[in-house]
Write a protein that holds these residues in place. Structure first.
Motif, PDB file in Angstrom:
ATOM      1  N   ASN A 133       0.050  -6.501  -0.150  1.00  0.00           N
ATOM      2  CA  ASN A 133       0.491  -7.136   1.095  1.00  0.00           C
ATOM      3  C   ASN A 133       0.838  -5.938   2.010  1.00  0.00           C
ATOM      4  O   ASN A 133       0.940  -4.787   2.000  1.00  0.00           O
ATOM      5  N   ARG A 134       1.137  -6.233   3.502  1.00  0.00           N
ATOM      6  CA  ARG A 134       1.846  -5.502   4.568  1.00  0.00           C
ATOM      7  C   ARG A 134       0.678  -4.205   4.852  1.00  0.00           C
ATOM      8  O   ARG A 134       1.167  -3.298   4.976  1.00  0.00           O
ATOM      9  N   VAL A 135      -0.610  -4.648   4.978  1.00  0.00           N
ATOM     10  CA  VAL A 135      -1.546  -3.609   5.392  1.00  0.00           C
ATOM     11  C   VAL A 135      -1.687  -3.675   6.576  1.00  0.00           C
ATOM     12  O   VAL A 135      -1.857  -4.457   7.562  1.00  0.00           O
ATOM     13  N   HIS A 136      -1.695  -2.365   7.184  1.00  0.00           N
ATOM     14  CA  HIS A 136      -1.724  -2.216   8.630  1.00  0.00           C
ATOM     15  C   HIS A 136      -3.179  -1.924   9.328  1.00  0.00           C
ATOM     16  O   HIS A 136      -4.008  -1.578   8.406  1.00  0.00           O
ATOM     17  N   GLY A 137      -3.203  -2.313  10.388  1.00  0.00           N
ATOM     18  CA  GLY A 137      -4.701  -2.395  11.118  1.00  0.00           C
ATOM     19  C   GLY A 137      -4.464  -1.559  12.359  1.00  0.00           C
ATOM     20  O   GLY A 137      -3.336  -1.572  13.048  1.00  0.00           O
ATOM     21  N   SER A 138      -5.700  -1.529  13.097  1.00  0.00           N
ATOM     22  CA  SER A 138      -5.686  -1.087  14.419  1.00  0.00           C
ATOM     23  C   SER A 138      -6.952  -1.796  15.275  1.00  0.00           C
ATOM     24  O   SER A 138      -7.886  -1.559  14.543  1.00  0.00           O
ATOM     25  N   GLN A 170      -4.959   4.066   3.018  1.00  0.00           N
ATOM     26  CA  GLN A 170      -6.431   4.234   2.466  1.00  0.00           C
ATOM     27  C   GLN A 170      -6.385   4.879   1.198  1.00  0.00           C
ATOM     28  O   GLN A 170      -6.981   4.735   0.540  1.00  0.00           O
ATOM     29  N   ARG A 171      -5.739   6.161   1.372  1.00  0.00           N
ATOM     30  CA  ARG A 171      -5.880   6.965   0.249  1.00  0.00           C
ATOM     31  C   ARG A 171      -5.060   6.325  -1.153  1.00  0.00           C
ATOM     32  O   ARG A 171      -5.643   6.583  -2.252  1.00  0.00           O
ATOM     33  N   THR A 172      -4.210   5.861  -0.703  1.00  0.00           N
ATOM     34  CA  THR A 172      -3.339   5.158  -1.877  1.00  0.00           C
ATOM     35  C   THR A 172      -4.057   4.278  -2.439  1.00  0.00           C
ATOM     36  O   THR A 172      -4.322   3.906  -3.479  1.00  0.00           O
ATOM     37  N   PRO A 191       0.761  -1.481   0.001  1.00  0.00           N
ATOM     38  CA  PRO A 191      -0.054  -0.064  -0.024  1.00  0.00           C
ATOM     39  C   PRO A 191       0.893   1.386  -0.014  1.00  0.00           C
ATOM     40  O   PRO A 191       0.657   2.132   0.934  1.00  0.00           O
ATOM     41  N   GLU A 192       1.716   1.400  -0.877  1.00  0.00           N
ATOM     42  CA  GLU A 192       2.603   2.603  -1.081  1.00  0.00           C
ATOM     43  C   GLU A 192       2.262   3.055  -2.558  1.00  0.00           C
ATOM     44  O   GLU A 192       2.261   2.178  -3.549  1.00  0.00           O
ATOM     45  N   ARG A 193       2.481   4.510  -2.566  1.00  0.00           N
ATOM     46  CA  ARG A 193       2.170   5.125  -4.107  1.00  0.00           C
ATOM     47  C   ARG A 193       3.135   4.380  -5.127  1.00  0.00           C
ATOM     48  O   ARG A 193       2.580   4.104  -6.178  1.00  0.00           O
ATOM     49  N   ASP A 194       4.385   4.259  -5.092  1.00  0.00           N
ATOM     50  CA  ASP A 194       5.355   3.646  -6.175  1.00  0.00           C
ATOM     51  C   ASP A 194       4.855   2.530  -6.651  1.00  0.00           C
ATOM     52  O   ASP A 194       4.697   1.919  -7.739  1.00  0.00           O
ATOM     53  N   ALA A 195       4.615   1.439  -5.584  1.00  0.00           N
ATOM     54  CA  ALA A 195       4.182   0.020  -5.742  1.00  0.00           C
ATOM     55  C   ALA A 195       2.889  -0.198  -6.277  1.00  0.00           C
ATOM     56  O   ALA A 195       2.737  -0.802  -7.299  1.00  0.00           O
ATOM     57  N   LEU A 196       1.884   0.730  -6.091  1.00  0.00           N
ATOM     58  CA  LEU A 196       0.515   0.432  -6.603  1.00  0.00           C
ATOM     59  C   LEU A 196       0.502   1.534  -7.991  1.00  0.00           C
ATOM     60  O   LEU A 196      -0.252   0.973  -8.961  1.00  0.00           O
ATOM     61  N   ARG A 197       1.419   2.418  -8.019  1.00  0.00           N
ATOM     62  CA  ARG A 197       1.413   2.938  -9.564  1.00  0.00           C
ATOM     63  C   ARG A 197       2.116   1.891 -10.562  1.00  0.00           C
ATOM     64  O   ARG A 197       1.657   1.631 -11.753  1.00  0.00           O
ATOM     65  N   GLU A 198       3.032   1.056 -10.002  1.00  0.00           N
ATOM     66  CA  GLU A 198       3.716  -0.053 -11.030  1.00  0.00           C
ATOM     67  C   GLU A 198       2.349  -0.980 -10.959  1.00  0.00           C
ATOM     68  O   GLU A 198       2.576  -1.476 -12.116  1.00  0.00           O
ATOM     69  N   ALA A 199       1.818  -1.427  -9.989  1.00  0.00           N
ATOM     70  CA  ALA A 199       0.724  -2.490 -10.357  1.00  0.00           C
ATOM     71  C   ALA A 199      -0.312  -2.122 -11.161  1.00  0.00           C
ATOM     72  O   ALA A 199      -0.746  -2.836 -11.967  1.00  0.00           O
ATOM     73  N   MET A 235      -2.707   5.545  12.924  1.00  0.00           N
ATOM     74  CA  MET A 235      -3.735   6.004  12.261  1.00  0.00           C
ATOM     75  C   MET A 235      -3.563   6.985  11.276  1.00  0.00           C
ATOM     76  O   MET A 235      -4.000   7.008  10.224  1.00  0.00           O
ATOM     77  N   GLN A 236      -2.391   7.746  11.273  1.00  0.00           N
ATOM     78  CA  GLN A 236      -2.087   8.369  10.242  1.00  0.00           C
ATOM     79  C   GLN A 236      -1.208   7.412   9.093  1.00  0.00           C
ATOM     80  O   GLN A 236      -1.632   7.872   7.740  1.00  0.00           O
ATOM     81  N   VAL A 237      -0.555   6.387   9.378  1.00  0.00           N
ATOM     82  CA  VAL A 237      -0.115   5.347   8.484  1.00  0.00           C
ATOM     83  C   VAL A 237      -1.674   4.769   7.861  1.00  0.00           C
ATOM     84  O   VAL A 237      -1.453   4.708   6.496  1.00  0.00           O
TER      85      VAL A 237
END
Length: 476
Positions: A289-294, A431-433, A261-269, A424-426
């Motif tokens: 992968n590596r999605v964070h939760g709370s 989520q925006r990405t 869930p990072e900008r560069d990785a999802l742009r490539e995806a 929560m900021q992460v």
């Protein structure tokens, strides 16, 4: 468009379907392709499939996680698989040069094969020519599929700067080996005899002289020797590459685009999703992968930071009487956790965040009765003789030099609240990405894999990843 409105990628039906024969995990580097491929292989085998995982990643972590000392060009049986029925798992790591050698040995007689394998140009080509690794991955995939020993092949695509190299490089290498330059170098050998030598001396003297100056005479001779020995094999490279390419387009193949869930990785995806669609490749979905939760997602970052400041500043944020009342008040400060702290003592979300502080227990209070002479006598008898009655308790037991004071419960709670605010900021950024990707490709099914607290280093870790893959949604 949010992630809840896009289709869910259901992994178990995909790997359970006997019509699914090849799963290709692709994506940019560092997003967990190798771990995803291994987890899919373990889960498929334990659900009854005869699976083999082909990895191109040279790192040893896949072999270690599967309990194998090392992986090579031969599929190795993975022990410890809790398979049902005929399920089993093999794993192998592509040896680029060895696979090239096997092609030469399979398509040339022993004398010609020896000449090719010992040729300096071939040794350079097979060890590191651009596109060779991707081409050999395609070759090995074709070999495994032709052997028909496994009913599911999981491919971990090569780590590269661009995920598109896996589709483009085999064609580039095939075009080079079957191209006009190679054919031109091979022309004298095809003519043969004196006519060939005359053609070489007259028709190619200027070209070979120029190339000899640019590349070196010995290098050019090595190339010509290599081309002559490979004469009967050049057409086969392109033919096999085209056959494997068609195999990737077949209905029994499924591509999984792996990303973080990072900008560069999802742009490539997103780019790869579009390319797969343009080439007619069957896309199963996106693995995120590596999605964070709370566990306390209802407590926003802003409220958590405000509560932390409340604890640090003696409650100046949420005091009912306002800031001025706190500054002018001459009365005692409210006790931490009292109702004068406003929402802090009553909000269940904050209680969830601060639950860890329950392990911190204050020092036990002195329950002795100072008026009881017996207790006073006992204390005097057991005290240090060097301590005089006139010495205070602090003087009697001084803290070691440089010792840090014990943090209070309020300080620990404030620290946990700040950590929660960062988390929560992460989550908001991820989520925006994700929302940007799903807005571009709402038709792509998505499976989220919740981040693990540590690295995957054994089969249990791969099973945990498989369980998260099957769930498809990270916890809130």
């Amino acid at each position: 468009m949010t992630l809840d409105s896009v289709p869910l990628l259901d992994i178990d039906p995909l790997i359970d379907d006997p019509a699914t024969r090849i799963i290709v995990c692709c994506g940019s580097g560092g997003v967990g392709k190798t771990t995803t491929a291994a987890a899919l292989g373990v889960r498929a085998a334990e659900r009854g499939r005869r699976a083999v995982v082909l990895t191109i990643d040279p790192a040893r972590r896949l072999a270690q996680s599967m309990g194998i000392d090392s992986l090579d060009n031969i599929p190795r049986r993975v022990a410890g698989i809790k398979a049902t029925g005929d399920g089993e798992l093999h794993a192998m790591m592509l040896d680029m040069k060895r696979t090239f050698d096997e092609i030469v040995e399979a398509h040339a007689d022993s004398e010609r094969a020896g000449a090719i394998l010992n040729n300096p140009f071939y040794q350079s080509l097979s060890a590191g020519f651009a596109g060779t690794q991707e081409y050999m991955a395609m070759e090995k995939l074709g070999q495994l599929r032709a052997r028909d020993e496994w009913d599911l092949i999981v491919v971990d695509t090569p780590p590269s700067r661009s995920a598109l190299d896996f589709l483009d490089a085999p064609k580039r290498l095939g075009s080079f080996l079957d191209g006009k330059f190679i054919r031109l170098l091979m022309a004298p050998a095809k003519v043969g005899g004196r006519a060939g030598m005359k053609f070489l001396n007259v028709g190619m003297s200027m070209m070979t002289g120029t190339l000899g100056k640019l590349l070196g005479g010995q290098f050019l001779r090595d190339v010509q020797t290599f081309v002559t020995a490979m004469d009967t094999m050049f057409g086969g490279f392109r033919t096999r590459a085209d056959a494997t390419y068609r195999l990737l387009q077949a209905p029994g193949t499924a591509f999984l685009v792996v990303a973080a869930p990072e900008r560069d990785a999802l742009r490539e995806a997103a780019y790869f999703v579009e390319r797969l669609a343009a080439d007619g490749m069957p896309l199963a979905g996106l693995v995120l992968n590596r999605v964070h939760g709370s566990g306390a997602a209802r407590l926003t970052a802003e409220r958590a930071l405000a509560a932390a400041e409340n604890l640090d500043d003696s409650g100046i944020v949420d005091q009912e009487a306002g800031n001025e009342a706190v500054r002018d008040s001459t009365g005692p400060s409210p006790e931490p956790g009292s109702t004068e702290h406003g929402e802090l003592s009553e909000t269940p979300e904050i209680s969830a965040v601060t639950a860890e502080t329950s392990a911190v227990t204050p020092p036990e209070a002195d329950t002795s009765d100072p008026s009881d002479p017996s207790e006073t006598s006992d204390a005097s008898e057991t005290s240090d003789p060097s301590v005089t009655p006139d010495m205070s308790a602090a003087e009697a037991a001084p803290e070691p030099a440089g010792a840090m004071p014990e943090p209070t419960v309020d300080a620990l709670t404030a620290g946990l609240l700040r950590l929660h605010a960062e988390r929560m900021q992460v989550l908001a950024r991820e989520q925006r990405t994700r929302d940007r990707f799903t807005a571009l490709h709402p038709e792509v099914a998505v499976a989220e894999v919740a981040a693990l607290p540590g690295d995957v280093h054994d089969l249990a870790g791969l099973r945990a990843i498989g369980d998260r893959l099957a769930t498809g949604r990270s916890p809130a």
